[in-house]
Design a protein around this motif. Structure first.
Motif, PDB file in Angstrom:
ATOM      1  N   PRO A 282       0.832  -1.212   0.000  1.00 18.55           N
ATOM      2  CA  PRO A 282       0.000   0.000   0.000  1.00 18.55           C
ATOM      3  C   PRO A 282       0.863   1.259   0.000  1.00 18.55           C
ATOM      4  N   PHE A 283       0.390   2.280  -0.698  1.00 13.15           N
ATOM      5  CA  PHE A 283       1.123   3.546  -0.751  1.00 13.15           C
ATOM      6  C   PHE A 283       1.147   4.228   0.607  1.00 13.15           C
TER       7      PHE A 283
ATOM      8  N   MET B 180       7.292  -4.880   5.986  1.00 10.16           N
ATOM      9  CA  MET B 180       6.257  -5.828   5.543  1.00 10.16           C
ATOM     10  C   MET B 180       5.588  -5.392   4.240  1.00 10.16           C
ATOM     11  N   GLY B 181       5.878  -4.147   3.779  1.00 11.65           N
ATOM     12  CA  GLY B 181       5.355  -3.754   2.477  1.00 11.65           C
ATOM     13  C   GLY B 181       4.810  -2.342   2.357  1.00 11.65           C
ATOM     14  N   ALA B 182       4.415  -1.702   3.466  1.00 12.85           N
ATOM     15  CA  ALA B 182       3.836  -0.358   3.374  1.00 12.85           C
ATOM     16  C   ALA B 182       4.889   0.648   2.922  1.00 12.85           C
ATOM     17  N   LYS B 183       4.519   1.556   2.021  1.00  9.32           N
ATOM     18  CA  LYS B 183       5.467   2.543   1.518  1.00  9.32           C
ATOM     19  C   LYS B 183       5.573   3.761   2.434  1.00  9.32           C
ATOM     20  N   ASN B 184       4.457   4.189   2.999  1.00 10.13           N
ATOM     21  CA  ASN B 184       4.441   5.312   3.939  1.00 10.13           C
ATOM     22  C   ASN B 184       3.499   4.977   5.086  1.00 10.13           C
ATOM     23  N   VAL B 185       3.969   5.196   6.315  1.00 10.51           N
ATOM     24  CA  VAL B 185       3.177   4.896   7.506  1.00 10.51           C
ATOM     25  C   VAL B 185       3.122   6.142   8.376  1.00 10.51           C
TER      26      VAL B 185
END
Length: 309
Positions: free
Chosen positions: A175-176, A209-214
């Motif tokens: 996810p972006f 784990m895959g997130a681009k921005n948190v």
């Protein structure tokens, strides 16, 4: 183009009473109604920033017609899949304290779900899809996974605003943007988180784990943004909280609107924080004017692992 998805929208009926007596006739002091649902809120706040979006999801009956007409009156594009049962009505009862009665919502047929998947299948690499909120009980638990798989195949960026297992299952599809608060982040990793220092290593795990921005919100104690390149802390504006409904959705909208216009993650972070605060300090969703009034109070600084707030 930004598309927002609300799988189980509602008409939110907000009633204010001086007091509520169970089993007696109660009269309202005031009442109001609005389209409800996280994706719909994102579209409405995006509109404040003059950022175009199209609202997707399922609607039905006279309540569905109301939602569609309301959004179109605000010049928000819609392309809902119509279902046979009425869109739900949720009651917000304000008597000093706020109580909520949320309806189950209509059953979504397999044919209606296939129509939605067909819509998502037409998006491309120039589009972004916001998936926000819970999944109706009549849809499979794998609904979000099925939809983000389609996005991944199409090269469509997507944002997920959901909790727990729903969020964890979409991380491998990159996810972006995701925005758990510190309680939700703690629940994901079976721990308690109460500070930016504690939040950073777990947010970094979400990036791994895959997130681009948190973005992790710590309520009045600030927020942190983490991606593969940077870790930032933001001080949040000070004010009187009048409304928690829609604050998270406003954060998503502020982030996307600013990023679309500037391609700058730091600016997107600032607008995200200001937008969430502006809604929290208002009786309804934020306005662009209120957000820009709060922006100077959003101070960013880079933080390192092990550094306190």
């Amino acid at each position: 183009m930004i598309y927002t998805l609300t799988l189980n929208p509602s008409v939110d009926y907000i009633v204010q009473l001086e007091s509520f007596q169970l089993g007696e006739l109660n009269r309202t002091v005031s009442e109001a109604k609005f389209p409800g649902g996280k994706g719909i809120n994102v579209s409405r706040v995006l509109k404040q920033f003059e950022t175009k979006s199209k609202a997707l999801g399922f609607i039905g009956g006279f309540t569905g017609t109301y939602i569609n007409q309301f959004l179109q009156s605000e010049d928000i594009e819609t392309d809902f899949v119509e279902v046979s049962e009425d869109t739900r009505i949720n009651i917000k009862l304000k008597t000093g304290k706020e109580s909520e009665i949320n309806a189950k919502g209509p059953n979504i047929s397999e044919d209606a779900f296939e129509l939605l998947k067909s819509q998502i299948g037409k998006l491309d690499s120039n589009d972004l899809l916001v998936l926000a909120g819970s999944i109706p009980s009549s849809l499979p638990e794998t609904t979000y996974e099925e939809l983000v798989k389609i996005c991944k195949e199409n090269g469509t960026s997507f944002v997920v605003d959901a909790e727990g297992a729903l969020l964890k299952k979409v991380l491998p599809y990159q996810p972006f943007f995701i925005k758990p608060n510190h309680h939700e982040l703690g629940e994901l990793f079976n721990t308690d988180i109460s500070s930016a220092e504690e939040a950073v290593p777990y947010a970094e795990k979400l990036v791994e784990m895959g997130a681009k921005n948190v973005i992790v919100s710590l309520a009045g104690d600030g927020a942190v943004l983490i991606n593969k390149d940077t870790v930032l802390f933001a001080e949040v504006p000070k004010g009187i909280v009048k409304n928690s409904v829609g604050a998270g959705d406003s954060m998503v909208a502020g982030f996307l609107a600013a990023y679309q216009s500037t391609s700058n993650i730091e600016e997107a972070f600032r607008y995200s924080i200001a937008s969430g605060s502006a809604t929290a300090f208002s009786l309804g969703l934020c306005t662009k004017e209120k957000v820009e009034e709060l922006l100077p109070q959003v101070c960013l600084r880079e933080i390192k692992m092990g550094e306190g707030k």
